[in-house]
Scaffold this motif. Structure first.
Motif, PDB file in Angstrom:
ATOM      1  N   ALA A 156       8.616  -0.272 -13.466  1.00  0.00           N
ATOM      2  CA  ALA A 156       9.961   0.408 -13.296  1.00  0.00           C
ATOM      3  C   ALA A 156      10.221   0.883 -11.935  1.00  0.00           C
ATOM      4  N   GLY A 157       9.300   1.336 -11.390  1.00  0.00           N
ATOM      5  CA  GLY A 157       9.661   1.948  -9.944  1.00  0.00           C
ATOM      6  C   GLY A 157       9.703   0.805  -8.988  1.00  0.00           C
ATOM      7  N   ILE A 158       9.238  -0.320  -9.168  1.00  0.00           N
ATOM      8  CA  ILE A 158       9.335  -1.666  -8.526  1.00  0.00           C
ATOM      9  C   ILE A 158      10.983  -2.084  -8.739  1.00  0.00           C
ATOM     10  N   VAL A 159      11.474  -2.077  -9.925  1.00  0.00           N
ATOM     11  CA  VAL A 159      12.641  -2.641 -10.468  1.00  0.00           C
ATOM     12  C   VAL A 159      13.639  -1.745  -9.803  1.00  0.00           C
ATOM     13  N   ASP A 160      13.778  -0.270  -9.774  1.00  0.00           N
ATOM     14  CA  ASP A 160      14.539   0.499  -9.547  1.00  0.00           C
ATOM     15  C   ASP A 160      14.700   0.822  -7.846  1.00  0.00           C
ATOM     16  N   THR A 161      13.635   0.589  -7.267  1.00  0.00           N
ATOM     17  CA  THR A 161      13.464   0.803  -6.039  1.00  0.00           C
ATOM     18  C   THR A 161      13.713  -0.329  -4.934  1.00  0.00           C
ATOM     19  N   LEU A 162      13.050  -1.662  -5.327  1.00  0.00           N
ATOM     20  CA  LEU A 162      13.090  -2.978  -4.656  1.00  0.00           C
ATOM     21  C   LEU A 162      13.780  -4.241  -5.420  1.00  0.00           C
ATOM     22  N   SER A 163      13.027  -4.813  -6.148  1.00  0.00           N
ATOM     23  CA  SER A 163      13.480  -5.745  -6.854  1.00  0.00           C
ATOM     24  C   SER A 163      12.566  -6.166  -7.993  1.00  0.00           C
ATOM     25  N   VAL A 164      13.073  -6.630  -9.020  1.00  0.00           N
ATOM     26  CA  VAL A 164      12.430  -7.381 -10.238  1.00  0.00           C
ATOM     27  C   VAL A 164      11.390  -8.489  -9.657  1.00  0.00           C
ATOM     28  N   GLU A 165      12.218  -9.117  -8.648  1.00  0.00           N
ATOM     29  CA  GLU A 165      11.558 -10.276  -8.216  1.00  0.00           C
ATOM     30  C   GLU A 165      10.115  -9.907  -7.626  1.00  0.00           C
ATOM     31  N   VAL A 166      10.029  -8.805  -7.053  1.00  0.00           N
ATOM     32  CA  VAL A 166       8.536  -8.308  -6.637  1.00  0.00           C
ATOM     33  C   VAL A 166       7.444  -7.947  -7.591  1.00  0.00           C
ATOM     34  N   ASN A 167       7.989  -7.875  -8.647  1.00  0.00           N
ATOM     35  CA  ASN A 167       6.975  -7.762  -9.708  1.00  0.00           C
ATOM     36  C   ASN A 167       5.783  -8.618  -9.799  1.00  0.00           C
ATOM     37  N   PRO A 168       5.923  -9.877  -9.752  1.00  0.00           N
ATOM     38  CA  PRO A 168       4.606 -10.576 -10.043  1.00  0.00           C
ATOM     39  C   PRO A 168       3.728 -10.369  -8.750  1.00  0.00           C
ATOM     40  N   PHE A 169       4.255 -10.222  -7.713  1.00  0.00           N
ATOM     41  CA  PHE A 169       3.374 -10.035  -6.584  1.00  0.00           C
ATOM     42  C   PHE A 169       2.507  -8.735  -6.689  1.00  0.00           C
ATOM     43  N   ALA A 170       3.258  -7.611  -7.033  1.00  0.00           N
ATOM     44  CA  ALA A 170       2.534  -6.500  -7.262  1.00  0.00           C
ATOM     45  C   ALA A 170       1.300  -6.747  -8.353  1.00  0.00           C
ATOM     46  N   GLY A 171       1.799  -7.350  -9.526  1.00  0.00           N
ATOM     47  CA  GLY A 171       0.857  -7.534 -10.537  1.00  0.00           C
ATOM     48  C   GLY A 171      -0.445  -8.371 -10.097  1.00  0.00           C
ATOM     49  N   GLY A 172      -0.147  -9.308  -9.169  1.00  0.00           N
ATOM     50  CA  GLY A 172      -1.119 -10.241  -8.570  1.00  0.00           C
ATOM     51  C   GLY A 172      -2.100  -9.217  -7.901  1.00  0.00           C
ATOM     52  N   ILE A 173      -1.598  -8.345  -7.203  1.00  0.00           N
ATOM     53  CA  ILE A 173      -2.609  -7.673  -6.429  1.00  0.00           C
ATOM     54  C   ILE A 173      -3.519  -6.694  -7.122  1.00  0.00           C
ATOM     55  N   PHE A 174      -2.990  -6.154  -8.338  1.00  0.00           N
ATOM     56  CA  PHE A 174      -3.775  -5.418  -9.228  1.00  0.00           C
ATOM     57  C   PHE A 174      -4.747  -6.283  -9.842  1.00  0.00           C
ATOM     58  N   ILE A 175      -4.617  -7.421 -10.120  1.00  0.00           N
ATOM     59  CA  ILE A 175      -5.468  -8.493 -10.809  1.00  0.00           C
ATOM     60  C   ILE A 175      -6.590  -8.963  -9.674  1.00  0.00           C
ATOM     61  N   ILE A 176      -6.281  -9.110  -8.561  1.00  0.00           N
ATOM     62  CA  ILE A 176      -7.095  -9.513  -7.385  1.00  0.00           C
ATOM     63  C   ILE A 176      -8.162  -8.135  -7.280  1.00  0.00           C
ATOM     64  N   LEU A 177      -7.571  -6.773  -7.365  1.00  0.00           N
ATOM     65  CA  LEU A 177      -8.412  -5.829  -7.390  1.00  0.00           C
ATOM     66  C   LEU A 177      -9.600  -5.637  -8.714  1.00  0.00           C
ATOM     67  N   SER A 178      -8.909  -6.245  -9.661  1.00  0.00           N
ATOM     68  CA  SER A 178      -9.797  -6.174 -10.962  1.00  0.00           C
ATOM     69  C   SER A 178     -10.957  -7.523 -10.767  1.00  0.00           C
ATOM     70  N   PHE A 179     -10.434  -8.374 -10.252  1.00  0.00           N
ATOM     71  CA  PHE A 179     -11.633  -9.457  -9.880  1.00  0.00           C
ATOM     72  C   PHE A 179     -12.738  -8.800  -8.805  1.00  0.00           C
ATOM     73  N   ILE A 180     -12.198  -8.012  -7.972  1.00  0.00           N
ATOM     74  CA  ILE A 180     -13.309  -7.561  -7.094  1.00  0.00           C
ATOM     75  C   ILE A 180     -14.034  -6.526  -7.676  1.00  0.00           C
ATOM     76  N   THR A 181     -13.615  -5.530  -8.635  1.00  0.00           N
ATOM     77  CA  THR A 181     -14.244  -4.742  -9.201  1.00  0.00           C
ATOM     78  C   THR A 181     -15.309  -5.386 -10.212  1.00  0.00           C
ATOM     79  N   VAL A 182     -15.028  -6.557 -10.921  1.00  0.00           N
ATOM     80  CA  VAL A 182     -15.842  -7.147 -11.924  1.00  0.00           C
ATOM     81  C   VAL A 182     -16.964  -7.704 -11.024  1.00  0.00           C
ATOM     82  N   VAL A 183     -16.760  -8.275 -10.045  1.00  0.00           N
ATOM     83  CA  VAL A 183     -17.726  -8.939  -9.064  1.00  0.00           C
ATOM     84  C   VAL A 183     -18.718  -8.130  -8.829  1.00  0.00           C
ATOM     85  N   ILE A 184     -18.184  -6.804  -8.242  1.00  0.00           N
ATOM     86  CA  ILE A 184     -19.108  -5.424  -7.876  1.00  0.00           C
ATOM     87  C   ILE A 184     -20.099  -5.154  -8.950  1.00  0.00           C
TER      88      ILE A 184
END
Length: 389
Positions: A345-373
């Motif tokens: 919601a914050g991204i949609v209100d302040t930036l653009s909904v088109e940024v959402n997939p990139f933001a989501g992808g960053i969190f999933i990369i972080l999840s990959f890092i934590t599972v590997v560790i």
């Protein structure tokens, strides 16, 4: 495979429907009960927060109660919550109904997940959890279009009338189909929580939270994203949601099968690598419908394929405290939904909904890092892999 596993899947589907089925009818509720849509949205928030926090606490509090009896008690309370919701004359009463549903539903879902492994052999634990996860994933992804269709046709109370009827049938099913299931010998809470000194467990739960947060940042605002980036009309958007929903249902079962065949660790790593890459490719796929459709299907499958693998992984790490770990994993999942919705919601209100997939992808990369560790960390104690209740 014990056929009762499929009954637990149906039961988890009925309970899970309550969480998001309300999303598609918020405007109808707001109009009928004379509140704003924002206030009506609190019905989702309170449910998600209670669902996330209550399940581990209630699981510990009810550790000594025989599982069939506990399931029936929770189902009767859930039925009361449904009836309160159907006949709620004011928003306040409806809010109370949501609290009753969240408290009873939180324990019911985790009961389904912890009972499933006790009904199968050790080699089918991942598959059993995956089958139950199919019910959960199906309810979460199909609840929105189902609520929208029924609510628009018969009013916002109609979806809850359906859930009330299904709950009554579920109660009959538990009485007839389920046998007595004794709880695991109670382990002191201090000893259970001591397992979390193991970083493998903590990082595993963090992985669930991060990848669901990333997924929700995109999925919660998928409709406005499609409206902003494609020419799809309302009918096509509904079709895409249904395709995604059925893919997610398949993913829940497939994740359990892969966890048994490849191992939980390999399944999670492969799924998260593809999942993270998918979100960065997604924005460039809308110009080609066949490519876009393939990505939607893969996204739907992966969104729920990871959960049963993670559940199996947590059981493998410390089977003697597996119930509390599965409960906390369920809590991490729902907290991810809540946090992902807020960030999106914050991204949609302040930036653009088109940024959402990139933001989501960053969190999933972080999840990959934590599972590997987590996978790479050494266990302080070696446990035998066994799950029973």
């Amino acid at each position: 495979m014990d056929k009762r596993i499929y009954f637990l899947m149906i039961l988890s589907f009925i309970i899970g429907l309550v969480e998001l089925i309300i999303s598609g009818i918020l405007d109808l509720i707001a109009e009928d009960l004379h509140v704003s849509i924002g206030q009506a949205g609190l019905l989702i928030t309170v449910f998600a927060v209670i669902f996330a926090v209550a399940s581990p606490i209630l699981l510990v509090m009810t550790a000594k109660i025989e599982r069939k009896r506990l399931t029936l008690v929770c189902l009767y309370i859930f039925l009361i919550g449904c009836i309160v919701t159907v006949f709620a004359p004011t928003f306040s009463i409806l809010f109370i109904g949501r609290i009753i549903l969240a408290l009873s539903g939180a324990l019911l879902i985790i009961l389904c997940l912890v009972m499933a492994p006790s009904l199968v052999g050790e080699q089918y634990i991942g598959r059993a959890i995956g089958i139950v996860s199919v019910g959960v994933s199906a309810s979460l992804v199909l609840g929105v279009p189902l609520g929208l269709i029924i609510g628009d046709s018969f009013g916002w109370r109609a979806p809850f009338v359906l859930i009330t009827i299904l709950t009554a049938l579920a109660i009959i099913g538990v009485h007839v189909l389920m046998e007595s299931i004794q709880p695991k010998p109670q382990i002191p809470l201090r000893k259970q929580l001591a397992a979390f000194k193991n970083h493998k467990i903590t990082l595993g739960l963090t992985t669930t939270f991060l990848y669901i947060t990333g997924h929700t940042i995109m999925y919660a605002y998928f409709k406005p994203y499609l409206e902003a980036t494609t020419d799809f009309n309302t009918t096509w958007i509904s079709v895409i949601y249904l395709i995604f929903g059925f893919s997610a249902v398949v993913g829940g079962g497939l994740g359990g099968v892969l966890a048994d065949l490849l191992g939980s660790r390999k399944t999670m790593i492969i799924a998260l690598v593809v999942f993270s890459a998918l979100f960065f490719i997604f924005p460039y796929s809308t110009d080609s419908f066949p490519v876009f459709l393939i990505i939607i299907i893969i996204w739907g499958i992966l969104s729920w394929a990871i959960s049963p693998a993670m559940q199996s992984y947590l059981i493998e790490i410390a089977p003697e405290s597996s119930e509390i770990q599965q409960s906390l994993n369920n809590s991490a999942l729902h907290l991810g939904v809540a946090v992902g919705s807020v960030i999106g919601a914050g991204i949609v209100d302040t930036l653009s909904v088109e940024v959402n997939p990139f933001a989501g992808g960053i969190f999933i990369i972080l999840s990959f890092i934590t599972v590997v560790i987590s996978i790479s960390s050494k266990k302080k104690t070696t446990y035998k892999t066994k799950s029973a209740i």
